[in-house]
Design a protein around this motif. Structure first.
Motif, PDB file in Angstrom:
ATOM      1  N   PRO A   1       3.963   3.053 -15.727  1.00 28.79           N
ATOM      2  CA  PRO A   1       2.997   1.960 -15.853  1.00 28.79           C
ATOM      3  C   PRO A   1       3.702   0.619 -16.086  1.00 28.79           C
ATOM      4  O   PRO A   1       4.572   0.517 -16.961  1.00 28.79           O
ATOM      5  CB  PRO A   1       2.143   2.363 -17.063  1.00 28.79           C
ATOM      6  N   MET A   2       3.329  -0.386 -15.321  1.00 29.88           N
ATOM      7  CA  MET A   2       4.032  -1.670 -15.387  1.00 29.88           C
ATOM      8  C   MET A   2       3.102  -2.793 -14.936  1.00 29.88           C
ATOM      9  O   MET A   2       2.307  -2.619 -14.033  1.00 29.88           O
ATOM     10  CB  MET A   2       5.270  -1.617 -14.471  1.00 29.88           C
ATOM     11  N   ASN A   3       3.209  -3.943 -15.587  1.00 29.43           N
ATOM     12  CA  ASN A   3       2.473  -5.130 -15.147  1.00 29.43           C
ATOM     13  C   ASN A   3       3.225  -5.753 -13.983  1.00 29.43           C
ATOM     14  O   ASN A   3       4.283  -6.350 -14.189  1.00 29.43           O
ATOM     15  CB  ASN A   3       2.366  -6.153 -16.281  1.00 29.43           C
ATOM     16  N   MET A   4       2.696  -5.662 -12.775  1.00 27.56           N
ATOM     17  CA  MET A   4       3.490  -6.057 -11.616  1.00 27.56           C
ATOM     18  C   MET A   4       2.923  -7.241 -10.846  1.00 27.56           C
ATOM     19  O   MET A   4       3.377  -7.546  -9.746  1.00 27.56           O
ATOM     20  CB  MET A   4       3.689  -4.850 -10.696  1.00 27.56           C
TER      21      MET A   4
ATOM     22  N   ALA B   1      -1.742   6.209  -2.418  1.00 26.40           N
ATOM     23  CA  ALA B   1      -2.837   6.077  -3.384  1.00 26.40           C
ATOM     24  C   ALA B   1      -2.728   4.749  -4.115  1.00 26.40           C
ATOM     25  O   ALA B   1      -3.707   4.008  -4.264  1.00 26.40           O
ATOM     26  CB  ALA B   1      -2.813   7.245  -4.375  1.00 26.40           C
ATOM     27  N   ALA B   2      -1.518   4.447  -4.565  1.00 27.82           N
ATOM     28  CA  ALA B   2      -1.305   3.204  -5.316  1.00 27.82           C
ATOM     29  C   ALA B   2      -1.602   1.987  -4.434  1.00 27.82           C
ATOM     30  O   ALA B   2      -2.181   0.996  -4.899  1.00 27.82           O
ATOM     31  CB  ALA B   2       0.127   3.148  -5.846  1.00 27.82           C
ATOM     32  N   LEU B   3      -1.202   2.062  -3.159  1.00 23.86           N
ATOM     33  CA  LEU B   3      -1.411   0.907  -2.280  1.00 23.86           C
ATOM     34  C   LEU B   3      -2.890   0.697  -1.963  1.00 23.86           C
ATOM     35  O   LEU B   3      -3.360  -0.452  -1.892  1.00 23.86           O
ATOM     36  CB  LEU B   3      -0.598   1.069  -0.996  1.00 23.86           C
ATOM     37  N   GLY B   4      -3.613   1.781  -1.793  1.00 20.45           N
ATOM     38  CA  GLY B   4      -5.047   1.653  -1.539  1.00 20.45           C
ATOM     39  C   GLY B   4      -5.737   0.961  -2.708  1.00 20.45           C
ATOM     40  O   GLY B   4      -6.575   0.068  -2.520  1.00 20.45           O
ATOM     41  N   VAL B   5      -5.398   1.361  -3.919  1.00 23.61           N
ATOM     42  CA  VAL B   5      -5.980   0.729  -5.122  1.00 23.61           C
ATOM     43  C   VAL B   5      -5.472  -0.709  -5.265  1.00 23.61           C
ATOM     44  O   VAL B   5      -6.220  -1.619  -5.628  1.00 23.61           O
ATOM     45  CB  VAL B   5      -5.669   1.563  -6.375  1.00 23.61           C
ATOM     46  N   SER B   6      -4.206  -0.923  -4.958  1.00 21.04           N
ATOM     47  CA  SER B   6      -3.628  -2.274  -5.026  1.00 21.04           C
ATOM     48  C   SER B   6      -4.442  -3.239  -4.175  1.00 21.04           C
ATOM     49  O   SER B   6      -4.730  -4.374  -4.582  1.00 21.04           O
ATOM     50  CB  SER B   6      -2.178  -2.262  -4.532  1.00 21.04           C
ATOM     51  N   LYS B   7      -4.791  -2.815  -2.957  1.00 24.40           N
ATOM     52  CA  LYS B   7      -5.539  -3.699  -2.048  1.00 24.40           C
ATOM     53  C   LYS B   7      -6.906  -4.060  -2.621  1.00 24.40           C
ATOM     54  O   LYS B   7      -7.428  -5.156  -2.384  1.00 24.40           O
ATOM     55  CB  LYS B   7      -5.685  -3.034  -0.667  1.00 24.40           C
ATOM     56  N   LYS B   8      -7.486  -3.145  -3.414  1.00 25.41           N
ATOM     57  CA  LYS B   8      -8.785  -3.425  -4.026  1.00 25.41           C
ATOM     58  C   LYS B   8      -8.680  -4.544  -5.068  1.00 25.41           C
ATOM     59  O   LYS B   8      -9.560  -5.395  -5.165  1.00 25.41           O
ATOM     60  CB  LYS B   8      -9.331  -2.141  -4.666  1.00 25.41           C
TER      61      LYS B   8
ATOM     62  N   TRP C   1       4.210   1.015 -11.301  1.00 26.33           N
ATOM     63  CA  TRP C   1       2.994   0.475 -10.684  1.00 26.33           C
ATOM     64  C   TRP C   1       1.974   0.064 -11.743  1.00 26.33           C
ATOM     65  O   TRP C   1       1.889   0.677 -12.816  1.00 26.33           O
ATOM     66  CB  TRP C   1       2.348   1.494  -9.741  1.00 26.33           C
ATOM     67  N   GLY C   2       1.194  -0.941 -11.405  1.00 26.24           N
ATOM     68  CA  GLY C   2       0.078  -1.357 -12.236  1.00 26.24           C
ATOM     69  C   GLY C   2      -0.282  -2.797 -11.944  1.00 26.24           C
ATOM     70  O   GLY C   2       0.527  -3.572 -11.429  1.00 26.24           O
ATOM     71  N   MET C   3      -1.553  -3.131 -12.241  1.00 26.08           N
ATOM     72  CA  MET C   3      -1.972  -4.524 -12.163  1.00 26.08           C
ATOM     73  C   MET C   3      -1.494  -5.219 -13.443  1.00 26.08           C
ATOM     74  O   MET C   3      -0.944  -4.614 -14.344  1.00 26.08           O
ATOM     75  CB  MET C   3      -3.500  -4.637 -12.062  1.00 26.08           C
TER      76      MET C   3
END
Lengths: 518, 518
Positions: free
Chosen positions: B228-231, B435-442, B473-475
């Motif tokens: 988990p990371m603030n990216m 999975a991470a990229l799909g959520v990232s785009k949201k 990964w992470g917002m």
């Protein structure tokens, strides 16, 4: 044959040195003729005895010790401007109390100098160089407080422990004690006296020339310069020197800029992949300066102009080498396993006396702590010096290094010149040195006399500017200059051969009489 | 054509790189085919909405902030062993409170690890890597005390300020908050969860392998690893990476010895005339390692074994270069005027991704203070690292440098190996990343995805040892890791595009569902 030196004609004559080239590049190597070692038996032992003055010294020794303590208890740390003005005033007051006709502070752009003049109506004039400042202290490192100037017991006997005890207040005040006893007994000195004292010796004497400026016409009339110094080993051996190398000291700094690298601050080390490194730049520039062994400079003209061994210097070195190897103590103290090019004692001495050096005193860049930290530094600095034999001008020396860096594409590397002065040399044949050697033989047997040490001091101000013979001289033992627990031996233990304060002062008495010819 | 990557067949296929040699020696240079940039439109935006869970997050946000503060107010400075045991126990307690079937301390030869397992009876298992330690602090440098974890106003909005706020307790506890909300609403997670936490990340993870040892059989059954990371940037841009370079970090030390130089301590600088210098020795040895510009290593085999750009990597780099030049921000921040060989953006990225570096992180010897001090140091040390692309083994890399020094006569120079691990790479085609990229785009639009950063992290433990895809990964936005005033953005200002705590947690919720395929 060496007695022809008595005429002083060959003292500074140039000889054709026998030199070969070290390695493939040009570090000149000198060898000497060992057939004519200096004949110290030609110097008569100083034979006069100034008994009344000696007795005055013995009778007043406690007061003389107190004089040293009074000077030593007054801090005078030039780097921190602690006690400087009070110490300078103490010299002025002491000179006046001794009857000097002139005693005054000398303003400079830095700490003040002190001028003193005592006219004795004598034929000869002795100039004395003094420094009244001392190095900083870390009191917690001292066995006895650095400005308490207590008498403490030491392996060599009873010593005075204080910052400045031996460098240089102790021997200087001992010299004045000796003069006070002459004045008390005889009413006047056998020589006229000029004293210049500075308060910035530990800063590299940046303003001492301003002191000389003010009195130059008069100083030019002196017969020689002495710098009072404790020069005996604990066993009593006396090691003298008649010259010093000059020095050039500078910093080289590589910094990111138009050539590449990060400019404003260090950057994450991973960016080395796309960025130049100021550290590598400095290292490659430094490496370009020397042969692969780091011992021979590749800078064009680096070895040009060296004035090789004179006959006098050859004779002194020959005598010294026949007597002992002065570098063997170093070899033991620093566990040295190998000298450059496996040099023997003669080559070592010749390199120390005649080779200009190229030394890195320090280098730093980036992270220097424990463990792992990954940065690409934006700056790297090397601190460097050259010790320069007679014949090499320090500014021209640095010009050559600058030009070589420029020619190799390193014009972005900054050269900061921090200090420079040329070598100084005094002949053993001068009356000043002959007087000192005659007295030396009385108190310490035959001294070892090095024509020139490998180290530096700004004595060129006396030998070149004022054309005066100059030497540091005195009996006594001291230790710890620039270190904690600095001492000067006052009352030697039974098995210590070095002079105590009374004999130190008696030797100074004899010296001024010997110089006067009286 | 890039859709063939969907089969995963070409992801790690070697391509014949187009490479030329930089300068006269062999730094390989890679160029890429810009015709097939990665098509991010092929990745569907994650479309499910877990409204009940989102509402639970919104309703409990103050408690979720308190959870971050509870972690951040517990110091856990690994370098100083401050609060380590209490922090490790806090993780165990939190895991138990969440219903983990297994939650325990893991003894190591250093600080303890923490293991947690939550069996959800799910088809997929997510492994989470955590670090519970933080960097040391100088409290006087902080605007708000480093372990007060106060909410303070910042240009980007309301932030939490504390050591560990973003590196890494903040995002890790936010991830657990997200899971708590899923559990509260749904009763179970859509994936099984394995957590390994270590307390020595800031020390270089020396004992993390011991934690993996104990659970290796089970970790091998996981489907991927997240850190988990603030990216996000403050503007909300999301910059992701799928790999890291490896690293070798060592010190070289030259010291006086049988080859020459003073052995026991520094000596007066004037003795350089007759003595070798360990500083020059180190400099000449270092200089022998590189081309004159310091950018190409001359060590035989230094560039052997590099695995050049795969088709996948080429497509990611092409997309990235077409979108923006990631190195231009660096150029501005560090006032860089010139890149190595005047490289353009593509060459810069290729060097950063594929070139092994030879960097000097620090160098030190002798006197490094102000002004003039003249010594010949008896030791000199350089701290060095290489960032290693996929294909180069760090120990073999250091072996080559050692062998080259030996071959050049520098066997006396000590090489101390301080740290090493190889590179790590995960494919964009893995379900974890998709999975991470799909959520990232949201949450953040189309992310920039770097195949590999120039920096290093010991992710090989996941990708090589456990053969698992892994990504940080992470917002969210954070700043100040390893610096004073470390922050994590909690409530963004109106003009800040980065996610606040609620959206960070909602994105983690979506991610575990996306990974589960549910």
């Amino acid at each position: 044959m060496m007695r022809t030196f008595g005429l002083g004609l060959f003292a500074l004559a140039l000889v054709s040195p026998l030199y070969s080239f070290a390695q493939e590049v040009g570090r000149p190597q000198y060898s000497i003729d060992m057939s004519y070692p200096y004949d110290y038996s030609s110097i008569p032992v100083y034979s006069q005895a100034h008994e009344a003055i000696y007795k005055h010294i013995d009778d007043n020794l406690p007061a003389h010790v107190s004089n040293l303590q009074r000077w030593l208890r007054q801090p005078s740390i030039s780097a921190q401007d602690v006690g400087i003005d009070a110490m300078a005033q103490m010299l002025v007051d002491d000179f006046r109390a001794m009857g000097f006709q002139e005693a005054e502070l000398v303003p400079t752009d830095g700490h003040p100098g002190v001028w003193g003049y005592l006219d004795s109506g004598a034929a000869k004039t002795l100039m004395v160089y003094m420094m009244y400042d001392v190095q900083p202290v870390n009191p917690e490192d001292w066995q006895s407080p650095p400005f308490a100037a207590e008498l403490v017991d030491h392996a060599t006997g009873k010593v005075i422990m204080a910052r400045g005890a031996t460098n240089q207040k102790g021997p200087q005040r001992a010299f004045l004690n000796a003069l006070e006893s002459i004045l008390a007994v005889e009413g006047k000195l056998p020589v006229n006296l000029m004293i210049t004292a500075e308060g910035e010796e530990e800063l590299g004497s940046p303003h001492y020339p301003q002191i000389v400026d003010k009195y130059e016409d008069r100083l030019l009339t002196a017969d020689g310069v002495i710098f009072p110094m404790n020069m005996q080993s604990p066993a009593g051996d006396l090691n003298l020197f008649l010259g010093v190398k000059g020095i050039a000291y500078w910093e080289l700094e590589a910094r990111g800029g138009s050539w590449g690298g990060p400019v404003t601050s260090e950057i994450h080390g991973s960016y080395k992949a796309a960025l130049d490194s100021p550290v590598w730049r400095l290292i490659q520039a430094l490496a370009s300066l020397t042969s692969p062994d780091g011992n021979t400079a590749l800078v064009p003209g680096f070895y040009d102009g060296i004035r090789g061994p004179t006959e006098e210097e050859q004779s002194l070195i020959a005598a010294s080498l026949l007597n002992n190897d002065s570098t063997s103590a170093l070899q033991e103290a620093f566990a040295i396993e190998r000298w450059i090019d496996d040099a023997g004692p003669q080559q070592r001495v010749m390199e120390l006396t005649y080779s200009p050096t190229l030394n890195i005193d320090g280098i730093y860049a980036g992270y220097t702590g424990e463990g792992v930290k990954t940065i690409l530094p934006h700056t790297a600095t090397a601190k460097m010096d050259s010790r320069l034999p007679v014949g090499i001008d320090p500014e021209e020396h640095m010009d050559k290094i600058r030009a070589y860096l420029d020619a190799n594409g390193y014009s972005d590397i900054v050269m900061r010149r921090l200090s420079s002065y040329p070598a100084a040399q005094t002949s053993i044949q001068t009356p000043l040195v002959q007087a000192a050697l005659g007295v030396s033989k009385k108190y310490a047997g035959t001294p070892a006399v090095n024509p020139r040490i490998a180290g530096s001091a700004p004595f060129y101000q006396f030998t070149q500017r004022l054309k005066l013979p100059m030497m540091p001289w005195g009996m006594g033992f001291g230790n710890g200059a620039h270190s904690p627990n600095e001492i000067m031996l006052i009352e030697p233990a039974k098995d210590s051969g070095a002079a105590g304060l009374a004999d130190i002062e008696k030797a100074y008495v004899d010296f001024v009489y010997a110089l006067s010819g009286e």
